[in-house]
Design an enzyme around this catalytic site. Structure first.
Site, PDB file in Angstrom:
ATOM      1  N   ALA A 168      64.117  90.386  -0.225  1.00  0.00           N
ATOM      2  CA  ALA A 168      63.449  90.397   1.081  1.00  0.00           C
ATOM      3  C   ALA A 168      62.000  90.802   0.843  1.00  0.00           C
ATOM      4  O   ALA A 168      61.655  91.985   0.840  1.00  0.00           O
ATOM      5  CB  ALA A 168      64.137  91.365   2.032  1.00  0.00           C
TER       6      ALA A 168
ATOM      7  N   GLY B  42      57.564  98.357   4.033  1.00  0.00           N
ATOM      8  CA  GLY B  42      58.741  97.845   3.338  1.00  0.00           C
ATOM      9  C   GLY B  42      59.766  97.342   4.321  1.00  0.00           C
ATOM     10  O   GLY B  42      59.462  97.089   5.492  1.00  0.00           O
ATOM     11  N   ASN B  43      60.985  97.179   3.865  1.00  0.00           N
ATOM     12  CA  ASN B  43      62.069  96.747   4.742  1.00  0.00           C
ATOM     13  C   ASN B  43      63.369  97.398   4.295  1.00  0.00           C
ATOM     14  O   ASN B  43      63.396  98.163   3.339  1.00  0.00           O
ATOM     15  CB  ASN B  43      62.176  95.214   4.778  1.00  0.00           C
ATOM     16  CG  ASN B  43      62.371  94.622   3.399  1.00  0.00           C
ATOM     17  OD1 ASN B  43      63.364  94.892   2.724  1.00  0.00           O
ATOM     18  ND2 ASN B  43      61.421  93.810   2.965  1.00  0.00           N
ATOM     19  N   TYR B  44      64.456  97.083   4.982  1.00  0.00           N
ATOM     20  CA  TYR B  44      65.722  97.781   4.768  1.00  0.00           C
ATOM     21  C   TYR B  44      66.621  97.141   3.705  1.00  0.00           C
ATOM     22  O   TYR B  44      67.765  97.553   3.541  1.00  0.00           O
ATOM     23  CB  TYR B  44      66.503  97.851   6.085  1.00  0.00           C
ATOM     24  CG  TYR B  44      65.842  98.698   7.142  1.00  0.00           C
ATOM     25  CD1 TYR B  44      65.645 100.060   6.930  1.00  0.00           C
ATOM     26  CD2 TYR B  44      65.417  98.144   8.349  1.00  0.00           C
ATOM     27  CE1 TYR B  44      65.045 100.847   7.903  1.00  0.00           C
ATOM     28  CE2 TYR B  44      64.816  98.920   9.327  1.00  0.00           C
ATOM     29  CZ  TYR B  44      64.634 100.281   9.101  1.00  0.00           C
ATOM     30  OH  TYR B  44      64.042 101.061  10.063  1.00  0.00           O
ATOM     31  N   SER B  45      66.142  96.160   2.983  1.00  0.00           N
ATOM     32  CA  SER B  45      66.989  95.492   1.992  1.00  0.00           C
ATOM     33  C   SER B  45      67.461  96.486   0.926  1.00  0.00           C
ATOM     34  O   SER B  45      66.677  97.257   0.375  1.00  0.00           O
ATOM     35  CB  SER B  45      66.221  94.357   1.320  1.00  0.00           C
ATOM     36  OG  SER B  45      67.000  93.771   0.301  1.00  0.00           O
TER      37      SER B  45
END
Length: 408
Positions: free
Chosen positions: A284, A215-218
């Site tokens: 994102a 995943g990502n930090y969005s």
């Protein structure tokens, strides 16, 4: 804020009905003109004579007045009112509202309502927790009804739960807040009336095994702020949300579709794009996903390292760009170097009408912040750079640019 406002106060048959008299008194004290509509069961808990004395108006309960045979028009009530409040709203009344069961004057008035409706649930805590009640409440939320959350108490199991009707003071304050927001909205630009906008927000998660993901930090803050701004300008807004920050909220009337993966987001965005005027890709989206997803948790024993084989995810913005026809498509670019060149290249490659650039090199911009610093590029070759602002204010700048694309 309520002076001269017309309010229909609906009362259904619950033990909290006595609190409706206090609420009625508060609304009138704040300057509102109130018409009470009560269910037959509601009259078992509080007398119409008490309510009529407080409101200065005969209480409406039946379709025909008992003494004169006069027809009570629920349609006229809906046209007269600026706000309808149902307090208390029992599980039965909520179920009838959600499913259109028009068997009493209160429900027919609700179904004819042109104004905003606000509901203060009141019931046994276990009834509130029941899946059927929660489904009905969610249906009302999707229909744009404002739910005044009930208070906490103790379930039969001894655990804490909700169900007790909120206090009259808090309900009156919620009504006042509604009119306050309405006044602020009316003073805002209403340049998106009649337009349908779909916005993606937050990250996507791509499963590795049942408990791990890429995943990502969005956080979704930018996408949600933009959705709220567009709704306040009169647009019909849908948000396709990945696993966003749980504290984020959307204002009433915005449709929300929750997804997890890039494939789920692509499907939802394609479905909504066909019925929209504008799509905004603020999410994102993970660029890659594992080729294989383990059916059970991957154990760490005897493994000093692990190799994941990844495959490209679909490019949602590019997919929409191929089918946009006369629709407008807006993308976002988060860059770390060669920002302008990369953003312009992305806009061209994906057939975007506009792209919003922010850089991780700008302090306070990007993911997990409450602020952002952006540059907006449009396909006609214009660009504009803005200073660091709150994401709410940035959303207004982006909405102005979208409005410009729409010729507003």
């Amino acid at each position: 804020m309520m002076k001269g406002k017309h309010i229909v106060l609906g009362i259904s048959g619950g033990i909290a009905a006595y609190k409706a008299a206090m609420l009625l008194r508060l609304l009138i004290k704040k300057g509102a003109e109130v018409q009470v509509v009560i269910t037959p069961n509601g009259k078992e808990f509080i007398t119409p004579a008490t309510l009529a004395a407080l409101s200065g108006k005969p209480v409406v309960s039946e379709f025909f007045a008992a003494n004169t045979g006069e027809w009570h028009s629920h349609v006229d009530l809906g046209l007269w009112a600026d706000l309808m409040i149902i307090a208390p709203a029992t599980a039965s009344t909520i179920g009838k509202m959600a499913n259109g069961i028009a068997d009493n004057m209160l429900i027919t008035t609700y179904l004819s309502a042109k104004e905003q409706v606000m509901v203060a649930p009141a019931m046994d805590l276990d009834m509130w927790a029941h899946p059927s009640t929660q489904r009905n409440v969610e249906t009302l939320r999707r229909d744009g009804v404002i739910i005044v959350e009930p208070q906490a108490g103790f379930l039969a199991s001894g655990l804490t739960g909700k169900g007790r009707m909120e206090e009259p003071e808090a309900i009156a304050e919620a009504a006042e807040e509604y009119f306050r927001n309405l006044e602020e909205t009316s003073s805002k630009k209403m340049d998106m009336i009649g337009k349908r906008i779909v916005i993606s927000a937050g990250p996507t998660y791509e499963s590795i095994d049942p408990v791990r993901f890429i995943g990502n930090y969005s956080s979704g803050k930018m996408g949600f702020a933009l959705a709220n701004e567009c709704k306040q300008r009169g647009a019909e807004v849908t948000v396709v949300a990945g696993p966003v920050d749980k504290n984020l909220t959307l204002i009433d009337g915005i449709k929300r579709i929750d997804v997890i993966s890039a494939h789920e987001m692509l499907s939802a965005m394609e479905n909504e794009f066909d019925e929209s005027d504008v799509a905004v890709m603020a999410a994102a989206v993970a660029d890659y996903r594992p080729v294989e997803v383990a059916e059970s948790k991957i154990k760490r024993e005897n493994r000093d390292e692990i190799t994941l084989r990844l495959v490209k995810n679909p490019d949602i913005a590019a997919a929409l760009g191929k089918r946009k026809e006369n629709r407008k498509l807006i993308g976002f670019a988060l860059e770390t170097d060669h920002e302008f060149e990369n953003a312009l290249s992305k806009m061209q490659r994906k057939n975007l009408d506009m792209i919003v650039l922010n850089s991780l090199r700008d302090k306070g911009a990007g993911m997990m912040t409450d602020t952002n610093k952006i540059t907006i590029f449009t396909s006609d070759g214009t660009d504009r750079t803005f200073p660091l602002k709150s994401k709410k204010d940035v959303a207004a700048d982006i909405a102005d640019a979208i409005s410009g694309l729409l010729g507003r």
